[in-house]
Design a protein around this motif. Structure first.
Motif, PDB file in Angstrom:
ATOM      1  N   TRP A  43      50.578 149.602  20.396  1.00 61.36           N
ATOM      2  CA  TRP A  43      49.187 149.429  19.961  1.00 61.36           C
ATOM      3  C   TRP A  43      48.431 148.517  20.928  1.00 61.36           C
ATOM      4  CZ3 TRP A  43      46.611 144.926  18.550  1.00 61.36           C
ATOM      5  CH2 TRP A  43      45.339 145.113  17.984  1.00 61.36           C
ATOM      6  N   LEU A  44      49.093 147.432  21.377  1.00 64.96           N
ATOM      7  CA  LEU A  44      48.463 146.509  22.322  1.00 64.96           C
ATOM      8  C   LEU A  44      48.145 147.226  23.634  1.00 64.96           C
ATOM      9  CD1 LEU A  44      47.652 143.541  22.990  1.00 64.96           C
ATOM     10  CD2 LEU A  44      49.991 143.217  23.806  1.00 64.96           C
ATOM     11  N   GLY A  45      49.079 148.074  24.077  1.00 63.87           N
ATOM     12  CA  GLY A  45      48.856 148.826  25.314  1.00 63.87           C
ATOM     13  C   GLY A  45      47.689 149.785  25.190  1.00 63.87           C
ATOM     14  N   TYR A  46      47.577 150.428  24.015  1.00 64.55           N
ATOM     15  CA  TYR A  46      46.475 151.374  23.815  1.00 64.55           C
ATOM     16  C   TYR A  46      45.138 150.648  23.743  1.00 64.55           C
ATOM     17  CZ  TYR A  46      43.988 155.494  22.179  1.00 64.55           C
ATOM     18  OH  TYR A  46      43.118 156.548  22.088  1.00 64.55           O
ATOM     19  N   GLN A  47      45.132 149.478  23.074  1.00 66.53           N
ATOM     20  CA  GLN A  47      43.901 148.694  22.992  1.00 66.53           C
ATOM     21  C   GLN A  47      43.488 148.138  24.349  1.00 66.53           C
ATOM     22  OE1 GLN A  47      41.902 148.193  20.197  1.00 66.53           O
ATOM     23  NE2 GLN A  47      43.237 149.769  19.317  1.00 66.53           N
ATOM     24  N   THR A  48      44.470 147.821  25.187  1.00 69.49           N
ATOM     25  CA  THR A  48      44.180 147.229  26.499  1.00 69.49           C
ATOM     26  C   THR A  48      43.737 148.270  27.505  1.00 69.49           C
ATOM     27  OG1 THR A  48      45.845 145.508  26.085  1.00 69.49           O
ATOM     28  CG2 THR A  48      45.138 145.822  28.376  1.00 69.49           C
ATOM     29  N   THR A  49      44.415 149.435  27.524  1.00 68.70           N
ATOM     30  CA  THR A  49      44.149 150.447  28.549  1.00 68.70           C
ATOM     31  C   THR A  49      43.316 151.615  28.042  1.00 68.70           C
ATOM     32  OG1 THR A  49      46.185 151.686  28.059  1.00 68.70           O
ATOM     33  CG2 THR A  49      46.346 149.858  29.634  1.00 68.70           C
ATOM     34  N   THR A 102      44.537 154.367  26.950  1.00 65.90           N
ATOM     35  CA  THR A 102      45.219 155.626  27.237  1.00 65.90           C
ATOM     36  C   THR A 102      46.618 155.628  26.621  1.00 65.90           C
ATOM     37  OG1 THR A 102      46.210 154.843  29.309  1.00 65.90           O
ATOM     38  CG2 THR A 102      43.992 155.791  29.439  1.00 65.90           C
ATOM     39  N   VAL A 103      47.131 156.832  26.354  1.00 66.83           N
ATOM     40  CA  VAL A 103      48.489 156.959  25.832  1.00 66.83           C
ATOM     41  C   VAL A 103      49.503 156.523  26.894  1.00 66.83           C
ATOM     42  CG1 VAL A 103      50.225 158.597  25.001  1.00 66.83           C
ATOM     43  CG2 VAL A 103      47.846 158.794  24.239  1.00 66.83           C
ATOM     44  N   GLY A 104      49.197 156.842  28.167  1.00 68.90           N
ATOM     45  CA  GLY A 104      50.082 156.425  29.259  1.00 68.90           C
ATOM     46  C   GLY A 104      50.207 154.911  29.338  1.00 68.90           C
ATOM     47  N   GLY A 105      49.072 154.219  29.191  1.00 69.82           N
ATOM     48  CA  GLY A 105      49.095 152.759  29.207  1.00 69.82           C
ATOM     49  C   GLY A 105      49.858 152.204  28.018  1.00 69.82           C
ATOM     50  N   ALA A 106      49.694 152.848  26.854  1.00 69.90           N
ATOM     51  CA  ALA A 106      50.411 152.419  25.651  1.00 69.90           C
ATOM     52  C   ALA A 106      51.917 152.576  25.838  1.00 69.90           C
ATOM     53  CB  ALA A 106      49.934 153.223  24.448  1.00 69.90           C
ATOM     54  N   MET A 107      52.336 153.707  26.442  1.00 70.26           N
ATOM     55  CA  MET A 107      53.768 153.925  26.687  1.00 70.26           C
ATOM     56  C   MET A 107      54.313 152.923  27.692  1.00 70.26           C
ATOM     57  SD  MET A 107      55.228 156.073  24.798  1.00 70.26           S
ATOM     58  CE  MET A 107      56.754 156.076  25.749  1.00 70.26           C
ATOM     59  N   SER A 108      53.477 152.554  28.677  1.00 64.43           N
ATOM     60  CA  SER A 108      53.891 151.552  29.657  1.00 64.43           C
ATOM     61  C   SER A 108      54.174 150.215  28.971  1.00 64.43           C
ATOM     62  CB  SER A 108      52.795 151.378  30.711  1.00 64.43           C
ATOM     63  OG  SER A 108      53.120 150.330  31.602  1.00 64.43           O
TER      64      SER A 108
END
Length: 346
Positions: free
Chosen positions: A24-30, A32-38
């Protein structure tokens, strides 16, 4: 197997919640789903890093906890985990940046959220002092264990018998640590040398102060109750010890990400596993069953302290640190099992 699973029920739940939060933090920050997976994968890697670096931490904690009365054991396992997760994984990095950048704690939080690269840079610049303090404290912990006349069991006899025979030399471990710190400080540039030496002395003074305070507090408690064991003094010692183990993981985490909140999630997951491993070791009396296990842990602590000193001069991969610690513990476990089998055959 079911009994073992019960010890790790809460860590498994926290792992699931933590990784969902990382996603969730990755999705809020980026966005994108790719950023969330990262973020999800980095959180997983941070948790594995912390667990691999913390086997020795759990064993050393269990070694001390076994001497404590149940009330203080429970206090360490409840309050201690809060201090470990929130204190060392969140407040400590914020405090370092606040002091180094001469800003307030709120400003440090804002900096971590708005400019993670600058935040990571300040943390990186502080690694000399952190490595010196943590390395010194852990080196004193390990040497105090080995240079002890009352120590009865030896694993690597050639080394441990010699160290035990030197126990009559008062202050030997202090002299060895100070000599090592002096050698490292001489190898550093001027301003870094002064920082390293000051932090090393602070680590030594902290160890001695906690030891002195522990003896005083627990001695007072023994006067009140002869049955009392390991009270406030041992609790404080364990907290500083746990903090010293955490330094390496916190600094190493910035090599994977500059996001403080993701670091807190990943390392927090690892801290819960350390707590569960500690409880399992104490309740199942595994240190008694495997006589050389704590030896392997203290060798690992000694190597970790040397690596923390070396990190002031060179970059040492966290993978190497974790592997060498795990190697000592696996070898000591193998030696313990082999010893038990030989005993059964006699």
């Amino acid at each position: 197997m079911n009994q073992t699973f019960t010890y790790f029920r809460w860590p498994f739940l926290f792992t699931a919640a933590g990784l969902v939060l990382a996603y969730w933090l990755g999705y809020q920050t980026t966005g994108t789903v790719g950023g969330a997976m990262s973020f999800f994968l980095i959180g997983t890697a941070l948790a594995i890093l912390e667990i691999s670096l913390s086997f020795d931490n759990a064993i050393v904690n269990a070694n001390i906890l076994e001497t404590m009365e149940p009330k203080w054991q429970q206090r360490f396992l409840t309050w201690g985990i809060l201090i470990a997760v929130f204190g060392m994984r969140i407040i400590f990095p914020l405090a370092v940046v606040a002091v180094a950048a001469k800003i307030g704690p709120i400003s440090a939080i804002v900096l971590a959220a708005s400019d993670p690269h600058e935040y990571a840079r300040i943390m990186e610049e502080s690694h000399i002092g952190i490595s010196a303090f943590g390395g010194t404290f852990l080196m004193m912990v390990a040497l105090t264990y080995f240079i002890d006349q009352s120590k009865e069991v030896d694993w690597i006899r050639m080394i441990e018998c010699r160290l035990r025979s030197w126990a009559s030399i008062r202050g030997l471990e202090i002299a060895l640590v100070l000599f090592t710190a002096l050698i490292v400080s001489i190898s550093l540039p001027g301003h870094e040398s002064a920082t390293f030496l000051f932090a090393a002395v602070c680590g030594l003074v902290t160890f001695l102060a906690v030891e002195l305070l522990g003896h005083f507090l627990d001695a007072e408690k023994e006067v009140q109750s002869l049955a009392a064991k390991g009270g406030l003094g041992a609790f404080l010692y364990l907290e500083v010890l746990d903090a010293s183990f955490s330094f390496d993981g916190v600094i190493g985490a910035f090599a994977l990400t500059q996001n403080l909140f993701l670091i807190a999630i990943g390392l927090g997951i690892g801290a819960f596993y350390v707590r569960s491993m500690t409880i399992m070791l104490v309740e199942r009396k595994m240190l008694t069953q495997f006589r050389y296990l704590e030896h392997g842990a203290f060798y690992s602590v000694l190597v970790l302290s040397v690596i923390m000193y070396a990190q002031s001069l060179w970059h040492v991969p966290e993978l190497f640190t974790g592997l060498i610690g795990a190697t000592f513990i696996c070898l000591s476990l193998y030696s313990s099992i082999r010893h038990n089998k030989l005993d059964q055959n006699i």
